[in-house]
Design an enzyme around this catalytic site. Structure first.
Site, PDB file in Angstrom:
ATOM      1  N   LYS A   1     -30.390-116.785 -54.138  1.00 56.38           N
ATOM      2  CA  LYS A   1     -30.068-118.137 -53.668  1.00 56.38           C
ATOM      3  C   LYS A   1     -28.853-118.632 -54.447  1.00 56.38           C
ATOM      4  O   LYS A   1     -28.756-118.400 -55.663  1.00 56.38           O
ATOM      5  CB  LYS A   1     -31.290-119.030 -53.913  1.00 56.38           C
ATOM      6  CG  LYS A   1     -31.203-120.443 -53.345  1.00 56.38           C
ATOM      7  CD  LYS A   1     -32.532-121.172 -53.541  1.00 56.38           C
ATOM      8  CE  LYS A   1     -32.512-122.589 -53.019  1.00 56.38           C
ATOM      9  NZ  LYS A   1     -33.810-123.280 -53.165  1.00 56.38           N
TER      10      LYS A   1
ATOM     11  N   SER B   1     -35.740-125.368 -48.930  1.00 57.97           N
ATOM     12  CA  SER B   1     -34.307-125.243 -49.062  1.00 57.97           C
ATOM     13  C   SER B   1     -33.815-123.812 -49.203  1.00 57.97           C
ATOM     14  O   SER B   1     -32.631-123.545 -49.028  1.00 57.97           O
ATOM     15  CB  SER B   1     -33.836-126.047 -50.269  1.00 57.97           C
ATOM     16  OG  SER B   1     -34.405-125.525 -51.468  1.00 57.97           O
TER      17      SER B   1
ATOM     18  N   SER C   1     -39.928-125.181 -51.350  1.00 58.97           N
ATOM     19  CA  SER C   1     -38.770-124.451 -50.824  1.00 58.97           C
ATOM     20  C   SER C   1     -38.879-122.938 -50.816  1.00 58.97           C
ATOM     21  O   SER C   1     -37.958-122.283 -50.341  1.00 58.97           O
ATOM     22  CB  SER C   1     -37.517-124.841 -51.583  1.00 58.97           C
ATOM     23  OG  SER C   1     -37.094-126.099 -51.164  1.00 58.97           O
TER      24      SER C   1
HETATM   25  N1  GLN Z   1     -38.236-130.364 -49.148  1.00 61.50           N
HETATM   26  C1  GLN Z   1     -38.461-130.854 -50.475  1.00 61.50           C
HETATM   27  C2  GLN Z   1     -37.277-131.695 -50.895  1.00 61.50           C
HETATM   28  O1  GLN Z   1     -36.427-131.869 -50.103  1.00 61.50           O
HETATM   29  C3  GLN Z   1     -38.648-129.714 -51.431  1.00 61.50           C
HETATM   30  C4  GLN Z   1     -37.399-128.967 -51.688  1.00 61.50           C
HETATM   31  C5  GLN Z   1     -37.559-127.912 -52.720  1.00 61.50           C
HETATM   32  O2  GLN Z   1     -38.645-127.407 -52.955  1.00 61.50           O
HETATM   33  N2  GLN Z   1     -36.462-127.581 -53.376  1.00 61.50           N
HETATM   34  O3  GLN Z   1     -37.186-132.178 -51.982  1.00 61.50           O
END
Ligand code: GLN
Length: 527
Positions: free
Chosen positions: A89, A164, A188
């Protein structure tokens, strides 16, 4: 090049590598060819580093040759990731490479050192194929908030892969790599794993060092693996986990070597379920859950029961507060972490001669951050401001303790693990939730509480709903990753003959077309 190579799991490739039936160069070559060919249609990769990957494949091949010359003991001692490609990532530092975290504000920034996990992957001999697309600063559940365009889900190119870590999930689902690295602050890893039909694990907070990872919310962020099966996910976790002096929150807890020997045989794997107690938390069947998703979860639970586990209804009464408290704590920490992007130290810098520093600072941040990141900075700054700190931030931290206690109570009563849906819905269409932040936030209703409590969670594929993947979640007490992966492996074993297991992502073939529509075009057409 052998097209089927890229569908094989890492452990199958590893045994062929050791036997000398296959070279790392062949595997990495096939991976590169596929990833490059698909990237127009999928946009999963922000960079693909062909030269470096092939050079590293050659040195892996030299290590295989040397070990084979030495004898069977030497080949057996080789790391299971040696010579195999992995997706990182784009918020994991790789010395000399870009590290955008999906943001314009980090465009042009070059990482000066390797993250701890990058070092560990190099030591294992894994080959980083490139860096993957993601929501900006890991804020999002659909990958639509990336400054570099959305990612298409290989099951339906008009749909999101989740977020994400949508790029890594897609790279694994599409067969570009057997291994992918993601990070999870609220969901995510598990949520995109569920939406792309891959395995994803969020380890216990402190299991993996965060040194060299772009921070979102430091008390929640964890790094974890994507793979196409649990054995590969376990091997990748083993490679990156463990104490690191440079991250004071990384825990000195031993990493079990059994992660490398999850049973290959289905009978042995399924045997794990006998006598185990699973809890089914009623609050995880949230309002708005798609009926077909719920049906797949209930079928999976029945299958686990049929194979010898007992399943008990349990309650985690503070689950509903997970979302509200997460959206205080995460933005608060993010607003502090993102203060460092000041136009001086990293990446983008918008300057004008004769203008004062504050004006440059505002111009840089105004142009460099996208709308969701700005929303989080505003929410977080507000929650931390004088007068509101106690009312919001401190209150949220107290409720966080209650959420954690719910889990402690359940595990204290002898439940080995919880079984639950990962995501209330299957992959949604581009644009479906972008205009409604709360609808987007609800995508993680079943994963957020686990991050709030710092616990490990695993998502494994459990079939299709309306032709799209559904994820089954296992949640355990702190440091129970091995047990969770054994549950996941057992579930794979008892469903090994299911028809959906052998299906390719339904629209992957469309990504082969060199003139395929890009995810940007698809999003525009749906808008
Ligand atoms: N969807 C959640 C957020 O937008 C979690 C994102 C994540 O785990 N990085 O914060």
């Amino acid at each position: 090049m052998d097209g089927t190579l890229t569908r094989l799991p890492g452990h199958a490739l590893a045994s062929r590598l050791r036997a000398g039936e296959l070279s790392s160069r062949e595997i990495v070559g096939a991976s590169l060819e596929l990833a490059e060919r698909h990237n127009r249609a999928l946009n999963a990769w922000l960079t693909i580093d062909r030269e470096r990957a092939l050079a590293e494949a050659d040195s892996a091949d030299a290590r295989f040759a040397a070990a084979r010359a030495e004898g069977p003991a030497a080949t057996a001692a080789l790391h299971p990731l040696l010579g195999l490609p992995v997706a990182l990532k784009d918020l994991v530092s790789l010395a000399g490479g870009q590290c955008t975290a999906g943001s314009r504000i980090l465009e042009g920034y070059v990482a000066p050192y390797d993250a701890h996990i990058t070092e560990r992957l190099r030591e294992a001999g894994a080959i980083v194929l490139g860096k993957t697309n993601m929501d900006e600063f890991a804020m999002g559940s659909s990958n639509e908030w990336s400054a570099f365009g959305p990612v298409s889900n290989p099951w339906d190119l008009d749909r999101v892969p989740g977020g994400s870590s949508g790029g890594s999930a897609t790279a694994v689902a599409a067969g570009h790599v057997p291994f992918g690295i993601g990070t999870a602050t609220g969901g995510s890893i598990r949520q995109p794993a569920a939406l792309t039909g891959t395995v994803g694990m969020k380890p216990t907070y402190g299991r993996v060092s965060r040194y060299g990872i772009v921070a979102f919310a430091s008390s929640l962020d964890q790094i974890g693996p994507f793979a196409r099966d649990t054995r590969d996910a376990a091997a990748l976790l083993h490679a990156v986990a463990g104490r690191d002096e440079r991250d004071s929150t990384s825990a000195p807890v031993p990493v079990p070597d059994e992660l490398l020997t999850l049973p290959a045989g289905d009978d042995e794997a399924a045997g794990w379920l006998r006598g185990k107690r699973l809890g089914l938390p009623r609050e995880y069947f949230v309002a708005g859950m798609e009926p077909e998703v719920e049906a797949r979860i209930r079928e999976a639970v029945a299958a686990l029961e049929g194979a010898g586990a007992t399943v008990e209804d349990v309650s985690l009464p503070h689950t509903d507060y997970g979302l509200a408290t997460y959206y205080i704590v995460a933005p608060a920490e993010a607003s502090a972490n993102l203060a460092r992007y000041d136009g001086v130290r990293y990446g983008l810098s918008i300057r004008e001669a004769g203008r004062d520093f504050i004006a440059d600072y505002l111009a840089t941040r105004g142009a460099g951050f996208g709308p969701e990141v700005k929303r989080r900075i505003m929410l977080g700054t507000y929650a931390l401001s004088a007068g509101y700190y106690d009312a919001f931030y401190v209150k949220a931290q107290k409720v966080r303790t209650l959420i954690k206690r719910d889990f402690d109570d359940v595990f204290g009563s002898g439940i080995d693990a919880l079984v639950a849906p990962t995501s209330p819905t299957v992959a949604f269409r581009f644009g479906a939730r972008i205009a409604d932040p709360v609808a987007m936030y609800l995508s993680d209703a079943c994963t957020l509480p686990v991050n709030m409590a710092g616990l490990p969670g695993l998502s494994v594929p459990c079939g299709l709903a309306e032709g799209l993947p559904v994820g089954l979640q296992f949640i355990g007490p702190a440091w129970s990753e091995l047990a969770l992966l054994r549950f996941g492996r057992a579930y794979e074993a008892i469903t090994a003959g299911a028809g959906w297991r052998s299906l390719e992502p339904a629209q992957l073939h469309l990504a082969d077309d060199p003139s395929a529509r890009t995810p940007m075009d698809r999003r525009a057409a749906l808008a």
